[in-house]
Design an enzyme around this catalytic site. Sequence first.
Site, PDB file in Angstrom:
ATOM      1  N   SER A 148     -13.633  -0.070   3.323  1.00 39.32           N
ATOM      2  CA  SER A 148     -13.248   1.112   4.105  1.00 39.32           C
ATOM      3  C   SER A 148     -14.159   2.264   3.731  1.00 39.32           C
ATOM      4  CB  SER A 148     -11.806   1.498   3.778  1.00 39.32           C
ATOM      5  OG  SER A 148     -11.491   2.751   4.343  1.00 39.32           O
ATOM      6  N   TYR A 163      -5.059   3.087  -2.261  1.00 39.45           N
ATOM      7  CA  TYR A 163      -5.880   2.510  -1.186  1.00 39.45           C
ATOM      8  C   TYR A 163      -7.364   2.752  -1.483  1.00 39.45           C
ATOM      9  CZ  TYR A 163      -7.493   1.537   3.612  1.00 39.45           C
ATOM     10  OH  TYR A 163      -8.133   1.018   4.712  1.00 39.45           O
ATOM     11  N   LYS A 167     -10.183  -0.205  -2.195  1.00 39.57           N
ATOM     12  CA  LYS A 167     -11.332  -0.448  -1.312  1.00 39.57           C
ATOM     13  C   LYS A 167     -12.660  -0.289  -2.058  1.00 39.57           C
ATOM     14  CE  LYS A 167      -9.044  -1.506   2.433  1.00 39.57           C
ATOM     15  NZ  LYS A 167      -9.148  -2.831   3.036  1.00 39.57           N
TER      16      LYS A 167
HETATM   17  P1  NDP Z   1      -3.106  -3.520  10.969  1.00 36.55           P
HETATM   18  O1  NDP Z   1      -1.965  -2.972  10.182  1.00 36.55           O
HETATM   19  O2  NDP Z   1      -3.214  -3.214  12.421  1.00 36.55           O
HETATM   20  O3  NDP Z   1      -3.198  -5.107  10.796  1.00 36.55           O
HETATM   21  C1  NDP Z   1      -3.183  -5.681   9.519  1.00 36.55           C
HETATM   22  C2  NDP Z   1      -2.680  -7.111   9.619  1.00 36.55           C
HETATM   23  O4  NDP Z   1      -2.729  -7.659   8.284  1.00 36.55           O
HETATM   24  C3  NDP Z   1      -1.245  -7.208  10.092  1.00 36.55           C
HETATM   25  O5  NDP Z   1      -1.091  -8.218  11.066  1.00 36.55           O
HETATM   26  C4  NDP Z   1      -0.476  -7.519   8.819  1.00 36.55           C
HETATM   27  O6  NDP Z   1       0.691  -8.290   9.029  1.00 36.55           O
HETATM   28  C5  NDP Z   1      -1.497  -8.344   8.043  1.00 36.55           C
HETATM   29  N1  NDP Z   1      -1.187  -8.375   6.621  1.00 36.55           N
HETATM   30  C6  NDP Z   1      -0.679  -7.383   5.847  1.00 36.55           C
HETATM   31  N2  NDP Z   1      -0.469  -7.822   4.603  1.00 36.55           N
HETATM   32  C7  NDP Z   1      -0.848  -9.117   4.583  1.00 36.55           C
HETATM   33  C8  NDP Z   1      -0.851 -10.108   3.569  1.00 36.55           C
HETATM   34  N3  NDP Z   1      -0.405  -9.864   2.330  1.00 36.55           N
HETATM   35  N4  NDP Z   1      -1.318 -11.345   3.868  1.00 36.55           N
HETATM   36  C9  NDP Z   1      -1.743 -11.629   5.131  1.00 36.55           C
HETATM   37  N5  NDP Z   1      -1.744 -10.730   6.132  1.00 36.55           N
HETATM   38  C10 NDP Z   1      -1.309  -9.488   5.854  1.00 36.55           C
HETATM   39  O7  NDP Z   1      -4.392  -2.987  10.185  1.00 36.55           O
HETATM   40  P2  NDP Z   1      -5.923  -2.761  10.652  1.00 36.55           P
HETATM   41  O8  NDP Z   1      -6.318  -3.788  11.616  1.00 36.55           O
HETATM   42  O9  NDP Z   1      -6.095  -1.338  10.982  1.00 36.55           O
HETATM   43  O10 NDP Z   1      -6.648  -2.987   9.252  1.00 36.55           O
HETATM   44  C11 NDP Z   1      -7.304  -4.197   8.906  1.00 36.55           C
HETATM   45  C12 NDP Z   1      -8.145  -3.939   7.679  1.00 36.55           C
HETATM   46  O11 NDP Z   1      -9.054  -2.883   7.945  1.00 36.55           O
HETATM   47  C13 NDP Z   1      -7.346  -3.502   6.445  1.00 36.55           C
HETATM   48  O12 NDP Z   1      -7.913  -4.063   5.296  1.00 36.55           O
HETATM   49  C14 NDP Z   1      -7.531  -1.985   6.447  1.00 36.55           C
HETATM   50  O13 NDP Z   1      -7.384  -1.434   5.162  1.00 36.55           O
HETATM   51  C15 NDP Z   1      -8.963  -1.894   6.935  1.00 36.55           C
HETATM   52  N6  NDP Z   1      -9.331  -0.600   7.482  1.00 36.55           N
HETATM   53  C16 NDP Z   1      -8.611  -0.047   8.523  1.00 36.55           C
HETATM   54  C17 NDP Z   1      -8.972   1.185   9.021  1.00 36.55           C
HETATM   55  C18 NDP Z   1      -8.213   1.852  10.132  1.00 36.55           C
HETATM   56  O14 NDP Z   1      -8.416   3.059  10.327  1.00 36.55           O
HETATM   57  N7  NDP Z   1      -7.379   1.161  10.884  1.00 36.55           N
HETATM   58  C19 NDP Z   1     -10.129   1.914   8.463  1.00 36.55           C
HETATM   59  C20 NDP Z   1     -10.819   1.236   7.412  1.00 36.55           C
HETATM   60  C21 NDP Z   1     -10.426   0.017   6.941  1.00 36.55           C
HETATM   61  P3  NDP Z   1       2.154  -7.612   8.994  1.00 36.55           P
HETATM   62  O15 NDP Z   1       2.358  -6.981  10.326  1.00 36.55           O
HETATM   63  O16 NDP Z   1       3.080  -8.771   8.711  1.00 36.55           O
HETATM   64  O17 NDP Z   1       2.126  -6.602   7.855  1.00 36.55           O
END
Ligand code: NDP
Length: 258
Positions: A148, A163, A167
């Site tokens: 991130s 967080y 990261k």
């Molecule tokens: P979302 O919350 O939209 O999606 C994340 C997904 O990961 C969900 O389906 C969630 O499932 C799943 N998940 C959470 N915990 C686990 C686990 N322990 N094992 C398996 N799956 C899991 O997040 P984003 O798409 O926005 O983020 C994806 C990645 O990008 C993350 O690592 C985030 O930190 C990173 N990121 C996001 C940014 C943003 O602004 N959106 C910016 C920079 C980085 P459930 O619904 O069951 O929790």
Amino acid sequence: MGIIEKLRLDNKKAFVTGGARGIGYNIAIALAEAGADVALVDTDEGTAKASAEEIARLTGRKTLALKADVTKKADVDSMIESILKSFGRIDVAFCNAGICMNIPAEEMTLEDWNKVININLTGVFLTAQAAGKVMIKQGGGSIINTASMSAHIVNVPQPQCSYNASKAGVIQLTKSLAVEWALKNVRVNCISPGYIGTDLTLSSPTLKPLIEKWNAMAPLHRLGRPEELQAIAVYLAGDSSAFTTGSDFVIDGAFTCI
Ligand code: NDP
């Protein structure tokens, strides 16, 4: 062969954690559009299943939906086993599952701290380690981790030290694995997105009200869209990035430049 053909991922076998929605879903569909069969791994089994079916319908590629919590080694191991059973090999591992908690440092419990570190950092390690073992055995592969821009800057105004620390750890883990596995033909890179419009930001009661503030700070005055991360994912997954390993790609609309 021209560069566009070289970017294709025909017959590659991939998986994406956190693939049910958001950034993971957008990356999974991009890998499939480029020709890969893709497994969507997530704790949210229902959404992962619907997303996998949607990707198969739209791209004609083979897809899988697997329930796994990346913090549990047994889940990660059985997820790898299921992918090998269905796909026969693993060429691309996208370790993307992550969460954010906004809690002032002085109020953070050890439980809250561990929750974020376990998913965002230990989960990436467990997933990359399991995929790396398979890739070393089969002679190569590409691992991509989602870090991130929060590894590079401290976001304001929301407090999120766990967080940010998790990261930053993902980037140094990525570089460490890239060096250890360089001669085993396993490449390891990461992406560092800026604010992206997904459930993590748009549906969070603490983060959603801050979007206007972030946009005012952002040079492009907007959030990124998850599909704006697709091209880098396809590039890093495929053989045209053979000399790219140990790198972190910041895709943030210049947010970290200010
Ligand atoms: P979302 O919350 O939209 O999606 C994340 C997904 O990961 C969900 O389906 C969630 O499932 C799943 N998940 C959470 N915990 C686990 C686990 N322990 N094992 C398996 N799956 C899991 O997040 P984003 O798409 O926005 O983020 C994806 C990645 O990008 C993350 O690592 C985030 O930190 C990173 N990121 C996001 C940014 C943003 O602004 N959106 C910016 C920079 C980085 P459930 O619904 O069951 O929790």
